[in-house]
Motif scaffolding. Structure first.
Motif, PDB file in Angstrom:
ATOM      1  N   UNK A  51       0.820  -1.216   0.000  1.00  0.00           N
ATOM      2  CA  UNK A  51       0.000   0.000   0.000  1.00  0.00           C
ATOM      3  C   UNK A  51       0.853   1.266   0.000  1.00  0.00           C
ATOM      4  N   UNK A  52       0.244   2.355  -0.386  1.00  0.00           N
ATOM      5  CA  UNK A  52       0.921   3.653  -0.399  1.00  0.00           C
ATOM      6  C   UNK A  52       1.350   4.017   1.030  1.00  0.00           C
ATOM      7  N   UNK A  53       2.557   4.513   1.154  1.00  0.00           N
ATOM      8  CA  UNK A  53       3.017   5.020   2.441  1.00  0.00           C
ATOM      9  C   UNK A  53       3.737   4.024   3.330  1.00  0.00           C
ATOM     10  N   UNK A  54       3.982   2.787   2.849  1.00  0.00           N
ATOM     11  CA  UNK A  54       4.650   1.803   3.709  1.00  0.00           C
ATOM     12  C   UNK A  54       6.172   1.896   3.643  1.00  0.00           C
ATOM     13  N   UNK A  55       6.711   2.685   2.715  1.00  0.00           N
ATOM     14  CA  UNK A  55       8.159   2.880   2.666  1.00  0.00           C
ATOM     15  C   UNK A  55       8.857   2.190   1.509  1.00  0.00           C
ATOM     16  N   UNK A 188       4.247  -4.507   3.927  1.00  0.00           N
ATOM     17  CA  UNK A 188       2.951  -4.178   4.537  1.00  0.00           C
ATOM     18  C   UNK A 188       3.113  -3.075   5.567  1.00  0.00           C
ATOM     19  N   UNK A 189       1.995  -2.468   5.989  1.00  0.00           N
ATOM     20  CA  UNK A 189       2.082  -1.472   7.068  1.00  0.00           C
ATOM     21  C   UNK A 189       2.672  -2.106   8.328  1.00  0.00           C
ATOM     22  N   UNK A 190       3.310  -1.273   9.130  1.00  0.00           N
ATOM     23  CA  UNK A 190       3.929  -1.764  10.359  1.00  0.00           C
ATOM     24  C   UNK A 190       2.875  -2.307  11.310  1.00  0.00           C
ATOM     25  N   UNK A 191       3.223  -3.402  11.967  1.00  0.00           N
ATOM     26  CA  UNK A 191       2.370  -3.934  13.020  1.00  0.00           C
ATOM     27  C   UNK A 191       2.547  -3.121  14.300  1.00  0.00           C
ATOM     28  N   UNK A 192       1.798  -3.496  15.333  1.00  0.00           N
ATOM     29  CA  UNK A 192       1.836  -2.735  16.572  1.00  0.00           C
ATOM     30  C   UNK A 192       3.224  -2.704  17.203  1.00  0.00           C
ATOM     31  N   UNK A 193       3.900  -3.843  17.195  1.00  0.00           N
ATOM     32  CA  UNK A 193       5.213  -3.923  17.847  1.00  0.00           C
ATOM     33  C   UNK A 193       6.222  -3.022  17.146  1.00  0.00           C
TER      34      UNK A 193
END
Length: 197
Positions: A51-55, A188-193
């Motif tokens: 997705x857009x913005x994940x780096x 993917x987007x970062x998880x909580x950790x």
């Protein structure tokens, strides 16, 4: 305001990429390993999906910046409508001014640029962000780059985009690009950790 709130000394989300602010958590570390493997093996083309913005762009800039000689990274948004426009946009992305020339002259100019970069031991990487289905003529030009210009290690193409990118690359209308862009990595987007970290 967020600098003071989080106790930061510098702005981590500035306009220009700052390698000091690149987060090397598990996911981005895996993306760096993937990119370095593609660089070292000399893959003509590969893809970063997510997705857009994940780096994706940040990972590419960080990876190419770590190469000996710094590498040469050109970035374009999408694929222009004609082969000449595609080649001209590539040359502009690598620092040439606007180039008005015929198709054959543009190919020759690109070849000279790549040869000079190789003589300086610099890796040449074209990053195509969010490509859409190109015209058959532009698809042929991409195929030419991947099958003729790239295999000798002169230039590499990396495509990045969302979930539709893999469907695009596998499209029968793209003259078998899937066979030349088999290496793909998902970010993917970062998880909580990782976010907390």
């Amino acid at each position: 305001m967020h600098l003071q709130h989080y106790g930061l000394n510098t702005e981590p989300f500035g306009v220009a990429f700052d390698s000091e602010c690149f987060y090397r958590g598990y996911q981005h570390g895996a993306a760096l390993s993937f990119l370095e493997r593609c660089f070292d093996v000399g893959r003509p083309g590969f893809a970063l999906v997510g997705p857009r913005g994940v780096g994706k762009s940040a990972a590419l800039r960080f990876a190419i910046g770590r190469r000996r000689g710094g590498g040469r990274l050109g970035e374009i948004d999408g694929l222009p409508g004609t082969p000449a426009a595609f080649l001209a946009s590539m040359l502009e992305a690598f620092g040439f001014g606007p180039v008005e020339a015929g198709h054959a002259e543009l190919r020759n100019l690109l070849s000279v640029f790549v040869v000079q970069a190789r003589q300086n031991e610099q890796q040449v990487l074209l990053h195509v962000r969010d490509p859409r289905l190109p015209s058959p003529e532009v698809a042929d030009e991409v195929f030419w780059l991947l099958s003729s210009a790239a295999p000798d290690g002169g230039i590499q193409l990396v495509f990045s985009g969302g979930d539709g990118l893999e469907q695009l690359l596998d499209s029968p209308r793209l003259n078998g690009l899937a066979g030349l862009i088999r290496d793909r990595h998902r970010l993917d987007p970062l998880g909580e950790r990782e976010t907390v970290d």
